[in-house]
Design a protein around this motif. Structure first.
Motif, PDB file in Angstrom:
ATOM      1  N   GLY A  57      -6.905 -20.254  60.721  1.00 58.79           N
ATOM      2  CA  GLY A  57      -7.670 -19.935  61.923  1.00 58.79           C
ATOM      3  C   GLY A  57      -8.993 -19.304  61.559  1.00 58.79           C
ATOM      4  O   GLY A  57      -9.219 -18.924  60.414  1.00 58.79           O
ATOM      5  N   PRO A  58      -9.895 -19.216  62.567  1.00 60.89           N
ATOM      6  CA  PRO A  58     -11.243 -18.732  62.282  1.00 60.89           C
ATOM      7  C   PRO A  58     -11.295 -17.210  62.117  1.00 60.89           C
ATOM      8  O   PRO A  58     -10.389 -16.494  62.552  1.00 60.89           O
ATOM      9  CB  PRO A  58     -12.014 -19.138  63.545  1.00 60.89           C
ATOM     10  CG  PRO A  58     -10.978 -19.129  64.626  1.00 60.89           C
ATOM     11  CD  PRO A  58      -9.676 -19.525  63.980  1.00 60.89           C
ATOM     12  N   GLY A  59     -12.370 -16.764  61.500  1.00 56.03           N
ATOM     13  CA  GLY A  59     -12.676 -15.330  61.489  1.00 56.03           C
ATOM     14  C   GLY A  59     -11.825 -14.504  60.552  1.00 56.03           C
ATOM     15  O   GLY A  59     -11.038 -15.021  59.752  1.00 56.03           O
ATOM     16  N   MET A  60     -12.016 -13.208  60.670  1.00 54.02           N
ATOM     17  CA  MET A  60     -11.354 -12.248  59.789  1.00 54.02           C
ATOM     18  C   MET A  60     -10.563 -11.245  60.625  1.00 54.02           C
ATOM     19  O   MET A  60     -10.853 -11.034  61.801  1.00 54.02           O
ATOM     20  CB  MET A  60     -12.417 -11.491  58.978  1.00 54.02           C
ATOM     21  CG  MET A  60     -13.286 -12.382  58.122  1.00 54.02           C
ATOM     22  SD  MET A  60     -12.363 -13.162  56.781  1.00 54.02           S
ATOM     23  CE  MET A  60     -12.614 -11.981  55.475  1.00 54.02           C
ATOM     24  N   VAL A  61      -9.580 -10.634  59.964  1.00 50.44           N
ATOM     25  CA  VAL A  61      -8.712  -9.659  60.637  1.00 50.44           C
ATOM     26  C   VAL A  61      -8.827  -8.334  59.888  1.00 50.44           C
ATOM     27  O   VAL A  61      -8.883  -8.320  58.657  1.00 50.44           O
ATOM     28  CB  VAL A  61      -7.243 -10.158  60.612  1.00 50.44           C
ATOM     29  CG1 VAL A  61      -6.293  -9.113  61.178  1.00 50.44           C
ATOM     30  CG2 VAL A  61      -7.118 -11.472  61.386  1.00 50.44           C
ATOM     31  N   LEU A  62      -8.874  -7.225  60.619  1.00 47.93           N
ATOM     32  CA  LEU A  62      -8.949  -5.920  59.951  1.00 47.93           C
ATOM     33  C   LEU A  62      -7.598  -5.597  59.319  1.00 47.93           C
ATOM     34  O   LEU A  62      -6.546  -5.711  59.957  1.00 47.93           O
ATOM     35  CB  LEU A  62      -9.371  -4.826  60.934  1.00 47.93           C
ATOM     36  CG  LEU A  62     -10.845  -4.858  61.366  1.00 47.93           C
ATOM     37  CD1 LEU A  62     -11.141  -3.742  62.361  1.00 47.93           C
ATOM     38  CD2 LEU A  62     -11.793  -4.755  60.171  1.00 47.93           C
ATOM     39  N   LYS A  63      -7.642  -5.181  58.058  1.00 52.09           N
ATOM     40  CA  LYS A  63      -6.434  -4.942  57.254  1.00 52.09           C
ATOM     41  C   LYS A  63      -5.703  -3.669  57.730  1.00 52.09           C
ATOM     42  O   LYS A  63      -6.341  -2.731  58.219  1.00 52.09           O
ATOM     43  CB  LYS A  63      -6.831  -4.755  55.788  1.00 52.09           C
ATOM     44  CG  LYS A  63      -7.346  -6.025  55.119  1.00 52.09           C
ATOM     45  CD  LYS A  63      -8.225  -5.733  53.915  1.00 52.09           C
ATOM     46  CE  LYS A  63      -7.474  -5.100  52.782  1.00 52.09           C
ATOM     47  NZ  LYS A  63      -6.388  -5.951  52.236  1.00 52.09           N
ATOM     48  N   PRO A  64      -4.385  -3.619  57.497  1.00 49.75           N
ATOM     49  CA  PRO A  64      -3.660  -2.433  57.975  1.00 49.75           C
ATOM     50  C   PRO A  64      -3.874  -1.168  57.144  1.00 49.75           C
ATOM     51  O   PRO A  64      -3.927  -0.064  57.696  1.00 49.75           O
ATOM     52  CB  PRO A  64      -2.185  -2.866  57.899  1.00 49.75           C
ATOM     53  CG  PRO A  64      -2.143  -3.974  56.907  1.00 49.75           C
ATOM     54  CD  PRO A  64      -3.479  -4.667  56.988  1.00 49.75           C
ATOM     55  N   GLU A  65      -3.996  -1.326  55.797  1.00 47.05           N
ATOM     56  CA  GLU A  65      -3.957  -0.117  54.945  1.00 47.05           C
ATOM     57  C   GLU A  65      -5.006   0.936  55.308  1.00 47.05           C
ATOM     58  O   GLU A  65      -4.672   2.124  55.412  1.00 47.05           O
ATOM     59  CB  GLU A  65      -4.098  -0.482  53.452  1.00 47.05           C
ATOM     60  CG  GLU A  65      -3.167  -1.555  52.951  1.00 47.05           C
ATOM     61  CD  GLU A  65      -3.846  -2.904  52.972  1.00 47.05           C
ATOM     62  OE1 GLU A  65      -4.308  -3.320  54.043  1.00 47.05           O
ATOM     63  OE2 GLU A  65      -3.902  -3.577  51.917  1.00 47.05           O
ATOM     64  N   PRO A  66      -6.306   0.550  55.519  1.00 47.50           N
ATOM     65  CA  PRO A  66      -7.282   1.608  55.831  1.00 47.50           C
ATOM     66  C   PRO A  66      -6.950   2.353  57.126  1.00 47.50           C
ATOM     67  O   PRO A  66      -7.141   3.570  57.209  1.00 47.50           O
ATOM     68  CB  PRO A  66      -8.610   0.833  55.967  1.00 47.50           C
ATOM     69  CG  PRO A  66      -8.402  -0.430  55.217  1.00 47.50           C
ATOM     70  CD  PRO A  66      -6.956  -0.775  55.382  1.00 47.50           C
ATOM     71  N   PHE A  67      -6.395   1.638  58.124  1.00 50.27           N
ATOM     72  CA  PHE A  67      -6.024   2.327  59.382  1.00 50.27           C
ATOM     73  C   PHE A  67      -4.873   3.308  59.127  1.00 50.27           C
ATOM     74  O   PHE A  67      -4.888   4.434  59.640  1.00 50.27           O
ATOM     75  CB  PHE A  67      -5.616   1.305  60.453  1.00 50.27           C
ATOM     76  CG  PHE A  67      -6.782   0.663  61.137  1.00 50.27           C
ATOM     77  CD1 PHE A  67      -7.602   1.397  61.986  1.00 50.27           C
ATOM     78  CD2 PHE A  67      -7.068  -0.682  60.946  1.00 50.27           C
ATOM     79  CE1 PHE A  67      -8.687   0.798  62.628  1.00 50.27           C
ATOM     80  CE2 PHE A  67      -8.144  -1.284  61.579  1.00 50.27           C
ATOM     81  CZ  PHE A  67      -8.955  -0.537  62.421  1.00 50.27           C
ATOM     82  N   PHE A  68      -3.879   2.885  58.349  1.00 52.48           N
ATOM     83  CA  PHE A  68      -2.754   3.793  58.055  1.00 52.48           C
ATOM     84  C   PHE A  68      -3.284   5.052  57.353  1.00 52.48           C
ATOM     85  O   PHE A  68      -2.933   6.173  57.716  1.00 52.48           O
ATOM     86  CB  PHE A  68      -1.708   3.091  57.167  1.00 52.48           C
ATOM     87  CG  PHE A  68      -0.692   2.287  57.943  1.00 52.48           C
ATOM     88  CD1 PHE A  68      -1.066   1.167  58.663  1.00 52.48           C
ATOM     89  CD2 PHE A  68       0.649   2.650  57.947  1.00 52.48           C
ATOM     90  CE1 PHE A  68      -0.133   0.412  59.380  1.00 52.48           C
ATOM     91  CE2 PHE A  68       1.597   1.907  58.658  1.00 52.48           C
ATOM     92  CZ  PHE A  68       1.202   0.787  59.371  1.00 52.48           C
ATOM     93  N   ARG A  69      -4.153   4.831  56.348  1.00 55.81           N
ATOM     94  CA  ARG A  69      -4.672   5.997  55.602  1.00 55.81           C
ATOM     95  C   ARG A  69      -5.522   6.886  56.498  1.00 55.81           C
ATOM     96  O   ARG A  69      -5.439   8.116  56.429  1.00 55.81           O
ATOM     97  CB  ARG A  69      -5.517   5.524  54.413  1.00 55.81           C
ATOM     98  CG  ARG A  69      -4.673   5.051  53.277  1.00 55.81           C
ATOM     99  CD  ARG A  69      -5.507   4.895  52.004  1.00 55.81           C
ATOM    100  NE  ARG A  69      -4.947   3.807  51.243  1.00 55.81           N
ATOM    101  CZ  ARG A  69      -5.434   2.572  51.180  1.00 55.81           C
ATOM    102  NH1 ARG A  69      -6.558   2.277  51.787  1.00 55.81           N
ATOM    103  NH2 ARG A  69      -4.825   1.646  50.497  1.00 55.81           N
ATOM    104  N   ALA A  70      -6.336   6.272  57.352  1.00 54.94           N
ATOM    105  CA  ALA A  70      -7.201   7.062  58.247  1.00 54.94           C
ATOM    106  C   ALA A  70      -6.351   7.930  59.171  1.00 54.94           C
ATOM    107  O   ALA A  70      -6.604   9.136  59.320  1.00 54.94           O
ATOM    108  CB  ALA A  70      -8.096   6.129  59.068  1.00 54.94           C
ATOM    109  N   VAL A  71      -5.334   7.334  59.764  1.00 57.01           N
ATOM    110  CA  VAL A  71      -4.499   8.091  60.718  1.00 57.01           C
ATOM    111  C   VAL A  71      -3.744   9.197  59.980  1.00 57.01           C
ATOM    112  O   VAL A  71      -3.664  10.339  60.457  1.00 57.01           O
ATOM    113  CB  VAL A  71      -3.551   7.138  61.488  1.00 57.01           C
ATOM    114  CG1 VAL A  71      -2.514   7.918  62.281  1.00 57.01           C
ATOM    115  CG2 VAL A  71      -4.362   6.233  62.418  1.00 57.01           C
ATOM    116  N   GLU A  72      -3.232   8.892  58.791  1.00 60.26           N
ATOM    117  CA  GLU A  72      -2.521   9.941  58.022  1.00 60.26           C
ATOM    118  C   GLU A  72      -3.466  11.087  57.685  1.00 60.26           C
ATOM    119  O   GLU A  72      -3.109  12.256  57.823  1.00 60.26           O
ATOM    120  CB  GLU A  72      -1.952   9.334  56.730  1.00 60.26           C
ATOM    121  CG  GLU A  72      -0.656   8.571  56.985  1.00 60.26           C
ATOM    122  CD  GLU A  72      -0.352   7.502  55.925  1.00 60.26           C
ATOM    123  OE1 GLU A  72       0.504   6.657  56.201  1.00 60.26           O
ATOM    124  OE2 GLU A  72      -0.997   7.512  54.843  1.00 60.26           O
ATOM    125  N   SER A  73      -4.686  10.741  57.275  1.00 61.43           N
ATOM    126  CA  SER A  73      -5.650  11.780  56.898  1.00 61.43           C
ATOM    127  C   SER A  73      -6.016  12.656  58.108  1.00 61.43           C
ATOM    128  O   SER A  73      -6.078  13.881  58.010  1.00 61.43           O
ATOM    129  CB  SER A  73      -6.893  11.103  56.313  1.00 61.43           C
ATOM    130  OG  SER A  73      -7.989  11.941  56.366  1.00 61.43           O
TER     131      SER A  73
END
Ligand code: SAM
Length: 241
Positions: A57-73
């Protein structure tokens, strides 16, 4: 109240929260707003936050790891459990009632998507998935600004007079607010309704109530249709006794 926003475009939001009622509330220490760059929570040299979608499919998807780390931080900096909200066109519709509920919280984290959206696994660290309307934006930043402003202005003390919030559209009932006028009393032949100039508070109240109903009927008749009855408790959920 503390609001943390995670985005790949922090510069889109900084100016927005520096001015107006929210800017003043921040200066007075009533609301804290922290804007985080999602890329600060990557670990690779290129600070990559997106990747191609599985299944094609077209385009890109934001990866999960940075969101998990951001929320934990962010959670590590808080002494209370925050509401963690993913902005998404597929979310539950954000309303004034939800804003009122969120205004009771001590901490809210808003996660902004971009591109084709966010890896669905990010929902595992979210308490809510909210949409600001049935349309698609290019990113969650405008939605985060809408929700943060709407919630922050309900925090006691942020808007000078509680009364002005209570007279707003949607606050207490499914009704738009009444029309407002200010000086001059006549401008290019357009006169302010006479009753507003009389100082008769009862008549003014009646006028406002009627005008609010007329405006609701004209612009949002859906608000005047009765809500469907609440579902009955299902079997086993109390009731007998
Ligand atoms: N492919 C997605 C879909 O079909 O729902 C749309 C992705 S949109 C281009 C990119 C991002 O903008 C979303 O991840 C979300 O964070 C944000 N967004 C778009 N529309 C929104 C809305 N109505 N309310 C809240 N966020 C929205």
């Amino acid at each position: 109240m503390r609001i943390d926003i995670v985005t790949i475009f922090p510069q889109m939001l900084t100016g927005f929260f520096d001015a107006g009622v929210i800017g003043a509330a921040r200066q007075a220490g009533l609301v804290q707003i922290h804007i985080h760059d999602l890329r600060d929570f990557t670990t690779d040299r290129h600070r990559q936050v997106d990747d191609r979608p599985y299944g094609g499919g077209p385009g890109m998807v934001l990866k999960p790891e940075p969101f998990f780390r951001a929320v934990e931080s962010i959670k590590n900096q808080l002494s209370v459990a925050p509401r963690v909200i993913l902005l998404s066109a597929q979310g539950k519709l954000f309303t004034q009632q939800i804003a009122k509920e969120l205004a009771q919280e001590r901490a809210i984290i808003l996660l902004c998507g971009r591109y084709e959206g966010v890896d669905e696994r990010v929902l595992h660290i979210c308490t809510d998935e909210l949409s600001i309307g049935d349309y698609v934006l290019s990113g969650g930043e405008a939605a985060a600004a809408v929700i943060a402003e709407c919630v922050a202005r309900l925090v006691p003390g942020v808007v000078g007079k509680q009364e002005s919030i209570e007279h707003d559209s949607f606050y207490n009932e499914r009704l738009l607010g009444p029309p407002q006028y200010t000086r001059p009393p006549e401008f290019r032949g357009l006169r302010v309704p006479e009753v507003l100039l009389t100082g008769d508070h009862q008549k003014i109240e009646e006028f406002r109530r009627r005008a609010a109903l007329e405006k609701t009927l004209k612009n949002r008749p859906d608000l005047l249709t009765p809500l469907p009855p609440a579902p009955l408790p299902s079997e086993g959920e109390g009731g007998k006794g």
